[in-house]
Design a protein around this motif. Structure first.
Motif, PDB file in Angstrom:
ATOM      1  N   VAL A 132       0.852  -1.177   0.000  1.00 55.74           N
ATOM      2  CA  VAL A 132       0.000   0.000   0.000  1.00 55.74           C
ATOM      3  C   VAL A 132       0.890   1.230   0.000  1.00 55.74           C
ATOM      4  N   GLN A 133       0.565   2.196  -0.848  1.00 56.72           N
ATOM      5  CA  GLN A 133       1.361   3.418  -0.932  1.00 56.72           C
ATOM      6  C   GLN A 133       0.534   4.622  -0.499  1.00 56.72           C
ATOM      7  N   SER A 134       1.158   5.466   0.304  1.00 57.94           N
ATOM      8  CA  SER A 134       0.597   6.770   0.644  1.00 57.94           C
ATOM      9  C   SER A 134       1.519   7.819   0.024  1.00 57.94           C
ATOM     10  N   PRO A 135       1.217   9.095   0.160  1.00 59.43           N
ATOM     11  CA  PRO A 135       2.099  10.094  -0.453  1.00 59.43           C
ATOM     12  C   PRO A 135       3.547  10.058   0.037  1.00 59.43           C
ATOM     13  N   ASP A 136       3.782   9.622   1.291  1.00 60.89           N
ATOM     14  CA  ASP A 136       5.140   9.694   1.819  1.00 60.89           C
ATOM     15  C   ASP A 136       5.707   8.370   2.308  1.00 60.89           C
ATOM     16  N   SER A 137       5.006   7.246   2.047  1.00 65.28           N
ATOM     17  CA  SER A 137       5.535   5.952   2.481  1.00 65.28           C
ATOM     18  C   SER A 137       4.859   4.816   1.728  1.00 65.28           C
ATOM     19  N   VAL A 138       5.485   3.646   1.852  1.00 63.38           N
ATOM     20  CA  VAL A 138       4.936   2.398   1.330  1.00 63.38           C
ATOM     21  C   VAL A 138       4.912   1.422   2.495  1.00 63.38           C
ATOM     22  N   ALA A 139       3.834   0.659   2.608  1.00 64.07           N
ATOM     23  CA  ALA A 139       3.743  -0.393   3.614  1.00 64.07           C
ATOM     24  C   ALA A 139       3.679  -1.728   2.901  1.00 64.07           C
ATOM     25  N   ILE A 140       4.461  -2.700   3.386  1.00 65.86           N
ATOM     26  CA  ILE A 140       4.456  -4.051   2.835  1.00 65.86           C
ATOM     27  C   ILE A 140       4.084  -4.989   3.977  1.00 65.86           C
ATOM     28  N   ARG A 141       2.928  -5.659   3.827  1.00 66.58           N
ATOM     29  CA  ARG A 141       2.477  -6.605   4.850  1.00 66.58           C
ATOM     30  C   ARG A 141       2.612  -8.014   4.291  1.00 66.58           C
ATOM     31  N   TYR A 142       3.229  -8.881   5.087  1.00 59.75           N
ATOM     32  CA  TYR A 142       3.469 -10.257   4.698  1.00 59.75           C
ATOM     33  C   TYR A 142       2.418 -11.162   5.311  1.00 59.75           C
ATOM     34  N   GLU A 143       1.936 -12.124   4.515  1.00 57.75           N
ATOM     35  CA  GLU A 143       0.921 -13.049   5.003  1.00 57.75           C
ATOM     36  C   GLU A 143       1.443 -13.847   6.198  1.00 57.75           C
ATOM     37  N   MET A 144       2.649 -14.400   6.072  1.00 50.81           N
ATOM     38  CA  MET A 144       3.186 -15.218   7.145  1.00 50.81           C
ATOM     39  C   MET A 144       3.685 -14.312   8.268  1.00 50.81           C
ATOM     40  N   VAL A 145       3.249 -14.574   9.467  1.00 46.79           N
ATOM     41  CA  VAL A 145       3.559 -13.836  10.692  1.00 46.79           C
ATOM     42  C   VAL A 145       2.868 -12.456  10.708  1.00 46.79           C
ATOM     43  N   HIS A 146       2.284 -12.044   9.604  1.00 45.80           N
ATOM     44  CA  HIS A 146       1.525 -10.793   9.518  1.00 45.80           C
ATOM     45  C   HIS A 146       2.329  -9.576   9.951  1.00 45.80           C
ATOM     46  N   GLU A 147       3.600  -9.555   9.621  1.00 52.17           N
ATOM     47  CA  GLU A 147       4.403  -8.385   9.946  1.00 52.17           C
ATOM     48  C   GLU A 147       4.303  -7.368   8.819  1.00 52.17           C
ATOM     49  N   THR A 148       4.539  -6.110   9.163  1.00 51.42           N
ATOM     50  CA  THR A 148       4.438  -5.030   8.187  1.00 51.42           C
ATOM     51  C   THR A 148       5.682  -4.175   8.245  1.00 51.42           C
ATOM     52  N   ARG A 149       6.237  -3.889   7.073  1.00 54.82           N
ATOM     53  CA  ARG A 149       7.359  -2.945   6.961  1.00 54.82           C
ATOM     54  C   ARG A 149       6.807  -1.618   6.478  1.00 54.82           C
ATOM     55  N   ILE A 150       7.208  -0.556   7.113  1.00 52.54           N
ATOM     56  CA  ILE A 150       6.872   0.794   6.670  1.00 52.54           C
ATOM     57  C   ILE A 150       8.145   1.368   6.049  1.00 52.54           C
ATOM     58  N   VAL A 151       8.047   1.801   4.797  1.00 47.34           N
ATOM     59  CA  VAL A 151       9.195   2.320   4.063  1.00 47.34           C
ATOM     60  C   VAL A 151       8.951   3.803   3.775  1.00 47.34           C
ATOM     61  N   PRO A 152       9.588   4.695   4.536  1.00 48.47           N
ATOM     62  CA  PRO A 152       9.431   6.120   4.247  1.00 48.47           C
ATOM     63  C   PRO A 152      10.009   6.478   2.883  1.00 48.47           C
ATOM     64  N   LEU A 153       9.328   7.375   2.179  1.00 47.06           N
ATOM     65  CA  LEU A 153       9.759   7.829   0.858  1.00 47.06           C
ATOM     66  C   LEU A 153      10.119   9.312   0.865  1.00 47.06           C
ATOM     67  N   ASP A 154      10.192   9.906   2.044  1.00 47.17           N
ATOM     68  CA  ASP A 154      10.330  11.366   2.136  1.00 47.17           C
ATOM     69  C   ASP A 154      11.771  11.856   2.235  1.00 47.17           C
ATOM     70  N   GLY A 155      12.739  10.990   2.017  1.00 44.72           N
ATOM     71  CA  GLY A 155      14.130  11.414   2.002  1.00 44.72           C
ATOM     72  C   GLY A 155      14.804  11.497   3.357  1.00 44.72           C
ATOM     73  N   ARG A 156      14.127  11.097   4.408  1.00 40.87           N
ATOM     74  CA  ARG A 156      14.750  11.157   5.738  1.00 40.87           C
ATOM     75  C   ARG A 156      15.933  10.198   5.811  1.00 40.87           C
ATOM     76  N   PRO A 157      16.931  10.519   6.637  1.00 39.18           N
ATOM     77  CA  PRO A 157      18.095   9.626   6.757  1.00 39.18           C
ATOM     78  C   PRO A 157      17.740   8.369   7.550  1.00 39.18           C
ATOM     79  N   HIS A 158      18.628   7.375   7.447  1.00 39.04           N
ATOM     80  CA  HIS A 158      18.472   6.171   8.256  1.00 39.04           C
ATOM     81  C   HIS A 158      18.613   6.522   9.729  1.00 39.04           C
TER      82      HIS A 158
END
Length: 175
Positions: free
Chosen positions: A76-102
């Motif tokens: 799923v994409q929003s204006p400033d991030s992408v979320a990836i949800r995995y079926e197994m274990v139902h974990e979700t990664r949030i990936v910021p797209l706004d240029g912030r540093p690690h």
């Protein structure tokens, strides 16, 4: 996917050799290069079991790879991030797209710290700041992983991932 083997770089299709340091880690008890579990015991408590055994995480990239079930992902994409949800274990990664540093080097996460940007139609995600508990094939917490998600058709993405960890492999590699 029609490829004879998933490793595309190096061209011989082989994961590069482990460094001597990674080979030494693999020989230590609990230092296996393919699992974060303690396969031999003793099991004095839940911490002696791997994160996957405790349904916490399969780790990255394992969560992206099919295993029995778990081949479904919601992206799923929003204006400033992408979320990836995995079926197994139902974990979700949030990936910021706004240029912030690690995050700073003292903050370590099971799925690492992801940052993304677009290169044309391809979402490029760089992930750092892993923990030692989610080692992949001998990697260390210094692993740098770069994923590329490229649409092939409305229902198909090509996922390509490059691993770079000079403490683990003799060179970067991609599958």
């Amino acid at each position: 996917n029609g490829r004879p083997w998933l490793v595309v770089d190096p061209p011989d299709g082989r994961v590069p050799p482990l460094t001597p340091e990674a080979q030494a880690r693999a020989r230590r008890p609990g230092g296996g290069v393919s699992s974060n579990a303690n396969p031999f015991g003793p099991f004095a408590g839940p911490e002696d079991l791997g994160l996957y055994d405790r349904c916490i995480t399969r780790g990255i990239p394992n969560s992206m790879m099919p295993a029995g079930y778990g081949s479904t992902y919601d992206i799923v994409q929003s204006p400033d991030s992408v979320a990836i949800r995995y079926e197994m274990v139902h974990e979700t990664r949030i990936v910021p797209l706004d240029g912030r540093p690690h995050l700073g080097p003292d903050i370590r996460l099971y799925l690492g710290d992801a940052r993304g940007h677009w290169e044309g139609d391809t979402l490029v995600v760089e992930t750092t700041n892993f923990t030692d508990e989610t080692s992949y094939r001998g990697s260390t917490r210094e692993l740098r992983m770069v994923e590329r998600f490229t649409p092939i058709s409305p229902d198909v993405l090509e996922w390509r991932v490059t691993f770079e960890d000079p403490q683990a492999w003799s060179r970067p590699w991609t599958f």
